[in-house]
Design a protein around this motif. Structure first.
Motif, PDB file in Angstrom:
ATOM      1  N   ARG A  34       0.829  -1.211   0.000  1.00  0.00           N
ATOM      2  CA  ARG A  34       0.000   0.000   0.000  1.00  0.00           C
ATOM      3  C   ARG A  34       0.861   1.258   0.000  1.00  0.00           C
ATOM      4  NH1 ARG A  34      -3.236  -2.959   3.703  1.00  0.00           N
ATOM      5  NH2 ARG A  34      -2.456  -1.729   5.466  1.00  0.00           N
ATOM      6  N   GLY A  55       2.215   1.679  -3.351  1.00  0.00           N
ATOM      7  CA  GLY A  55       1.155   2.215  -4.207  1.00  0.00           C
ATOM      8  C   GLY A  55       1.008   3.711  -4.032  1.00  0.00           C
ATOM      9  N   TYR A  75      -1.641  -1.469  -5.506  1.00  0.00           N
ATOM     10  CA  TYR A  75      -2.741  -1.479  -4.530  1.00  0.00           C
ATOM     11  C   TYR A  75      -3.550  -2.774  -4.655  1.00  0.00           C
ATOM     12  CZ  TYR A  75      -2.399   3.306  -2.737  1.00  0.00           C
ATOM     13  OH  TYR A  75      -1.998   4.460  -2.085  1.00  0.00           O
ATOM     14  N   SER A 102      -1.766  -5.669  -3.190  1.00  0.00           N
ATOM     15  CA  SER A 102      -1.775  -5.646  -1.716  1.00  0.00           C
ATOM     16  C   SER A 102      -2.978  -6.379  -1.155  1.00  0.00           C
ATOM     17  CB  SER A 102      -1.764  -4.203  -1.196  1.00  0.00           C
ATOM     18  OG  SER A 102      -3.038  -3.590  -1.281  1.00  0.00           O
ATOM     19  N   THR A 103      -4.111  -6.313  -1.863  1.00  0.00           N
ATOM     20  CA  THR A 103      -5.335  -6.944  -1.354  1.00  0.00           C
ATOM     21  C   THR A 103      -5.284  -8.461  -1.446  1.00  0.00           C
ATOM     22  OG1 THR A 103      -6.525  -6.834  -3.475  1.00  0.00           O
ATOM     23  CG2 THR A 103      -6.671  -4.908  -2.035  1.00  0.00           C
ATOM     24  N   SER A 145      -8.259  -4.578   2.188  1.00  0.00           N
ATOM     25  CA  SER A 145      -8.112  -3.262   2.816  1.00  0.00           C
ATOM     26  C   SER A 145      -9.050  -2.268   2.154  1.00  0.00           C
ATOM     27  CB  SER A 145      -6.665  -2.773   2.699  1.00  0.00           C
ATOM     28  OG  SER A 145      -6.567  -1.402   2.992  1.00  0.00           O
ATOM     29  N   ALA A 189      -7.014   0.443   0.399  1.00  0.00           N
ATOM     30  CA  ALA A 189      -6.556   0.102  -0.946  1.00  0.00           C
ATOM     31  C   ALA A 189      -7.690   0.224  -1.950  1.00  0.00           C
ATOM     32  CB  ALA A 189      -5.979  -1.313  -0.965  1.00  0.00           C
ATOM     33  N   GLU A 246      -8.342   3.841  -2.757  1.00  0.00           N
ATOM     34  CA  GLU A 246      -7.321   4.402  -3.635  1.00  0.00           C
ATOM     35  C   GLU A 246      -7.542   3.946  -5.080  1.00  0.00           C
ATOM     36  OE1 GLU A 246      -5.360   6.697  -2.944  1.00  0.00           O
ATOM     37  OE2 GLU A 246      -5.243   6.691  -0.765  1.00  0.00           O
TER      38      GLU A 246
END
Length: 221
Positions: A106, A109, A125, A128-129, A134, A137, A140
């Motif tokens: 994140r 990102g 991003y 990251s998930t 999140s 995220a 964003e």
């Protein structure tokens, strides 16, 4: 050098990555006082004072990822983006859980967004998930989709990884760190520090799903 490091996992990472010539372990009170002061400063928006206290805290425990993540947050709020990026890169070797891995991506990102690379920012991003969902995220990504005027493509995992690889971004936790945690777990078992051994193995399993590590956990749990 004085440190406040007590968990065998952090000791192994500290000794390998910081390579201290010698150090003395002191009571944790000093570290906790610095954490508390920094947290209070963050609550009232005193980002400079918070960062100063986290700097001192990190000197006492360089292996503490929460301290490192807090320092990154302070740098972001202070607009010190180059420093934020450097701190994010320095966080990577200490990442030991899926939640920490997601936080690492994140912040990357965030960096690529600030450096006007929105498509790469979206990919980081989204990646990251895969480690931990999140809302931050997702927000964003929605922001970037609105700014770009198009939905983010549903990339297959392999293509998402190719984009990160092309940017020189690691796709998983450090193999060296995982090996150090296994060694730390084995040392903890030798010392009959059963809970710390479990902690080490669970962190490794969290990020690798390694079957042998899973068996070790079941034997100790």
């Amino acid at each position: 050098m004085e440190v406040c490091i007590y968990h065998i996992a952090e000791i192994f990472l500290f000794e390998y990555y910081e390579n201290p010539s010698e150090y003395t372990v002191i009571p944790r009170q000093k570290l906790e006082e610095l954490r508390e002061k920094a947290g209070e400063e963050m609550k009232r928006g005193g980002w400079v004072a918070a960062l100063q206290n986290y700097d001192k805290a990190q000197a006492l425990n360089p292996a503490d990822t929460q301290i490192r993540l807090s320092r990154i947050r302070c740098c972001y709020h202070l607009g010190r983006l180059e420093e934020m990026h450097e701190e994010t890169l320095q966080l990577y070797p200490y990442v030991c859980t899926r939640q920490e891995m997601a936080a690492y991506y994140r912040w990357l990102g965030c960096w690529y967004l600030e450096k006007y690379q929105p498509e790469l920012s979206e990919c980081v991003y989204r990646y990251s998930t895969l480690f931990a969902p999140s809302e931050q995220a997702e927000e964003e990504i929605r922001y970037l989709e609105k700014a770009l005027g198009k939905k983010m493509p549903s990339y297959p995992l392999s293509e998402l990884q190719d984009k990160l690889r092309d940017a020189g971004i690691p796709l998983h936790a450090s193999d060296v760190t995982m090996a150090l945690l296994v060694k730390a777990g084995e040392e903890a078992q030798t010392r009959e520090l059963w809970q710390q051994a479990l902690d080490c193995y669970r962190m490794v399993f969290d990020l690798t799903q390694d079957e042998e590590i899973g068996r070790r956990i079941r034997r100790l749990a």
